[in-house]
Design an enzyme around this catalytic site. Structure first.
Site, PDB file in Angstrom:
ATOM      1  N   ASP A   1       6.871  19.637 -10.544  1.00 50.85           N
ATOM      2  CA  ASP A   1       7.880  18.782  -9.923  1.00 50.85           C
ATOM      3  C   ASP A   1       8.736  19.661  -9.014  1.00 50.85           C
ATOM      4  OD1 ASP A   1      10.127  17.280  -9.296  1.00 50.85           O
ATOM      5  OD2 ASP A   1      10.333  16.421 -11.297  1.00 50.85           O
ATOM      6  N   VAL A   2       8.703  19.415  -7.719  1.00 45.98           N
ATOM      7  CA  VAL A   2       9.425  20.309  -6.791  1.00 45.98           C
ATOM      8  C   VAL A   2      10.944  20.174  -6.912  1.00 45.98           C
ATOM      9  CG1 VAL A   2       7.531  20.449  -5.100  1.00 45.98           C
ATOM     10  CG2 VAL A   2       9.333  18.728  -4.797  1.00 45.98           C
TER      11      VAL A   2
ATOM     12  N   ASN B   1       2.883  19.959   0.584  1.00 49.89           N
ATOM     13  CA  ASN B   1       2.505  18.614   1.019  1.00 49.89           C
ATOM     14  C   ASN B   1       3.369  17.509   0.403  1.00 49.89           C
ATOM     15  OD1 ASN B   1       0.534  16.456   1.959  1.00 49.89           O
ATOM     16  ND2 ASN B   1       0.290  16.268  -0.263  1.00 49.89           N
TER      17      ASN B   1
ATOM     18  N   TYR C   1      14.323  10.260   6.662  1.00 47.18           N
ATOM     19  CA  TYR C   1      12.992  10.888   6.654  1.00 47.18           C
ATOM     20  C   TYR C   1      12.800  11.732   7.908  1.00 47.18           C
ATOM     21  CZ  TYR C   1       7.859  11.245   6.623  1.00 47.18           C
ATOM     22  OH  TYR C   1       6.563  11.714   6.642  1.00 47.18           O
TER      23      TYR C   1
ATOM     24  N   LYS D   1      12.096  15.766   8.051  1.00 48.71           N
ATOM     25  CA  LYS D   1      10.908  16.397   8.644  1.00 48.71           C
ATOM     26  C   LYS D   1      11.307  17.319   9.804  1.00 48.71           C
ATOM     27  CE  LYS D   1       7.772  14.850   5.876  1.00 48.71           C
ATOM     28  NZ  LYS D   1       7.009  15.763   5.015  1.00 48.71           N
TER      29      LYS D   1
HETATM   30  N1  LIG Z   1       1.208   8.888   5.130  1.00 45.31           N
HETATM   31  C1  LIG Z   1       1.531   9.137   6.410  1.00 45.31           C
HETATM   32  O1  LIG Z   1       1.277   8.338   7.328  1.00 45.31           O
HETATM   33  C2  LIG Z   1       2.169  10.470   6.753  1.00 45.31           C
HETATM   34  C3  LIG Z   1       2.403  10.767   8.098  1.00 45.31           C
HETATM   35  C4  LIG Z   1       2.991  11.996   8.429  1.00 45.31           C
HETATM   36  C5  LIG Z   1       3.338  12.882   7.431  1.00 45.31           C
HETATM   37  N2  LIG Z   1       3.085  12.552   6.130  1.00 45.31           N
HETATM   38  C6  LIG Z   1       3.484  13.545   5.117  1.00 45.31           C
HETATM   39  O2  LIG Z   1       2.295  13.960   4.439  1.00 45.31           O
HETATM   40  C7  LIG Z   1       2.623  14.293   3.084  1.00 45.31           C
HETATM   41  C8  LIG Z   1       1.733  13.478   2.157  1.00 45.31           C
HETATM   42  O3  LIG Z   1       1.927  12.103   2.469  1.00 45.31           O
HETATM   43  P1  LIG Z   1       1.118  10.962   1.714  1.00 45.31           P
HETATM   44  O4  LIG Z   1       1.329   9.690   2.459  1.00 45.31           O
HETATM   45  O5  LIG Z   1      -0.256  11.443   1.437  1.00 45.31           O
HETATM   46  O6  LIG Z   1       1.970  10.904   0.347  1.00 45.31           O
HETATM   47  P2  LIG Z   1       2.021   9.725  -0.707  1.00 45.31           P
HETATM   48  O7  LIG Z   1       0.650   9.154  -0.902  1.00 45.31           O
HETATM   49  O8  LIG Z   1       3.126   8.795  -0.345  1.00 45.31           O
HETATM   50  O9  LIG Z   1       2.450  10.516  -2.036  1.00 45.31           O
HETATM   51  C9  LIG Z   1       3.644  11.236  -2.142  1.00 45.31           C
HETATM   52  C10 LIG Z   1       3.337  12.549  -2.838  1.00 45.31           C
HETATM   53  O10 LIG Z   1       4.544  13.294  -3.050  1.00 45.31           O
HETATM   54  C11 LIG Z   1       4.542  13.754  -4.387  1.00 45.31           C
HETATM   55  N3  LIG Z   1       5.894  13.886  -4.921  1.00 45.31           N
HETATM   56  C12 LIG Z   1       6.888  12.973  -4.948  1.00 45.31           C
HETATM   57  N4  LIG Z   1       7.943  13.461  -5.617  1.00 45.31           N
HETATM   58  C13 LIG Z   1       7.613  14.721  -6.004  1.00 45.31           C
HETATM   59  C14 LIG Z   1       8.275  15.717  -6.737  1.00 45.31           C
HETATM   60  N5  LIG Z   1       9.524  15.559  -7.197  1.00 45.31           N
HETATM   61  N6  LIG Z   1       7.622  16.888  -6.975  1.00 45.31           N
HETATM   62  C15 LIG Z   1       6.354  17.077  -6.521  1.00 45.31           C
HETATM   63  N7  LIG Z   1       5.668  16.167  -5.824  1.00 45.31           N
HETATM   64  C16 LIG Z   1       6.301  14.988  -5.578  1.00 45.31           C
HETATM   65  C17 LIG Z   1       3.812  12.677  -5.191  1.00 45.31           C
HETATM   66  O11 LIG Z   1       3.347  13.238  -6.406  1.00 45.31           O
HETATM   67  P3  LIG Z   1       3.062  12.323  -7.706  1.00 45.31           P
HETATM   68  O12 LIG Z   1       2.290  11.110  -7.240  1.00 45.31           O
HETATM   69  O13 LIG Z   1       2.286  13.204  -8.605  1.00 45.31           O
HETATM   70  O14 LIG Z   1       4.410  11.937  -8.272  1.00 45.31           O
HETATM   71  C18 LIG Z   1       2.693  12.335  -4.217  1.00 45.31           C
HETATM   72  O15 LIG Z   1       1.629  13.223  -4.360  1.00 45.31           O
HETATM   73  C19 LIG Z   1       4.100  13.995   2.909  1.00 45.31           C
HETATM   74  O16 LIG Z   1       4.849  15.179   3.106  1.00 45.31           O
HETATM   75  C20 LIG Z   1       4.385  13.003   4.027  1.00 45.31           C
HETATM   76  O17 LIG Z   1       5.739  13.006   4.431  1.00 45.31           O
HETATM   77  C21 LIG Z   1       2.518  11.383   5.759  1.00 45.31           C
END
Ligand SMILES: NC(=O)c1ccc[n+]([C@@H]2O[C@H](COP(=O)([O-])OP(=O)(O)OC[C@H]3O[C@@H](n4cnc5c(N)ncnc54)[C@H](OP(=O)(O)O)[C@@H]3O)[C@@H](O)[C@H]2O)c1
Length: 233
Positions: free
Chosen positions: A56-57, A79, A144, A148
């Site tokens: 947990d970060v 990530n 957000y 970022k």
């Molecule tokens: N989806 C998009 O379109 C998009 C676009 C640009 C950038 N991003 C970035 O890409 C990255 C991944 O996005 P995603 O959409 O794949 O994510 P996601 O499916 O929404 O999942 C969020 C992730 O963050 C983790 N997380 C949340 N709270 C945490 C904590 N306290 N400690 C450790 N981990 C934690 C969750 O872990 P658990 O499930 O294990 O709790 C999960 O793996 C993020 O940084 C996001 O901002 C996403």
């Protein structure tokens, strides 16, 4: 065998990154905060090169416990990241702090604790930013977007601080394809209309970029945009 730690390793993007690095021959530590079942299922499908790790970060002790499992580390992929939408009038300070605590401070906490191992291996870091850092203003995403933006600044500052021993780069993905974004989803339609390549970003395409940054020893302090030409559209 090289070793990578991927925070949020079971997320849409995290899974693709873990899969890519298993394919690249790494030992992959797939960190999860709450998604234990997903991590175990990923480990079943990808085999013994993927090791699920609770992390947990937001919790220094949890990070320390996870780090105790690591003997060496060549690559950290920061990530983990969360997102929410609130116009400023409805955004409360506790939500602002939650987003920053995970997206920014969490990145710092984890980076700090693995830094001795990365220094030892002359390793590298890839942070996951977002095009929202470069083109804010999608509506209701000020917190957000600012978080970022901080990831981008942190990446550049850290790269300067850790050079020449540890390279630090970031990727800035556009909207990533996910099951909820079916072809009629308004957000998808909006994105595909503007993006020069007329499609969403596949998580595997971002994982390719992360892999490239991990290998390209001429690059540090850079932000690689992977957005299917959205910002140029
Ligand atoms: N989806 C998009 O379109 C998009 C676009 C640009 C950038 N991003 C970035 O890409 C990255 C991944 O996005 P995603 O959409 O794949 O994510 P996601 O499916 O929404 O999942 C969020 C992730 O963050 C983790 N997380 C949340 N709270 C945490 C904590 N306290 N400690 C450790 N981990 C934690 C969750 O872990 P658990 O499930 O294990 O709790 C999960 O793996 C993020 O940084 C996001 O901002 C996403």
């Amino acid at each position: 065998m090289k070793t990578v730690l991927v925070s949020g390793g079971t997320s849409t993007l995290g899974r693709a990154i873990c899969t890519k690095f298993v394919e690249d021959g790494y030992m992959v530590y797939c960190a999860y905060a709450s998604s234990k079942e997903k991590a175990l299922s990923l480990s079943t499908s990808l085999g013994p090169s993927l090791v699920p790790l609770p992390l947990d970060v937001q919790d220094e002790a949890s990070i320390a416990e996870a780090c105790a499992h690591l003997q060496s580390l060549d690559l950290l992929v920061n990530n983990s990241g969360v997102f929410s939408v609130f116009p400023t009038e409805e955004l409360v300070a506790s939500e602002w702090q939650r987003i920053f605590d995970i997206n920014v401070t969490g990145m710092f906490r984890l980076t700090k604790q693995v830094l001795p191992l990365l220094r030892q291996a002359k390793g590298t870091i890839v942070n996951i930013a977002s095009i929202n850092a470069l083109h804010p203003g999608f509506g209701g995403t000020t917190c957000y977007d600012a978080s970022k933006g901080a990831v981008v600044s942190y990446t550049k500052a850290l790269a300067a601080e850790l050079a020449p021993d540890v390279r630090v780069n970031a990727v800035a993905p556009g909207l990533i394809a996910a099951p909820y974004l079916d072809k009629d989803h308004p957000l998808r339609q909006l994105y595909e209309k503007r993006a020069l390549l007329s499609h969403l970003v596949a998580p595997e395409q971002v994982a390719e970029a992360v892999s490239f940054l991990s290998r390209c020893t001429a690059m540090t302090a850079q932000v690689l945009t992977i957005d299917c030409g959205y910002l140029a559209g």
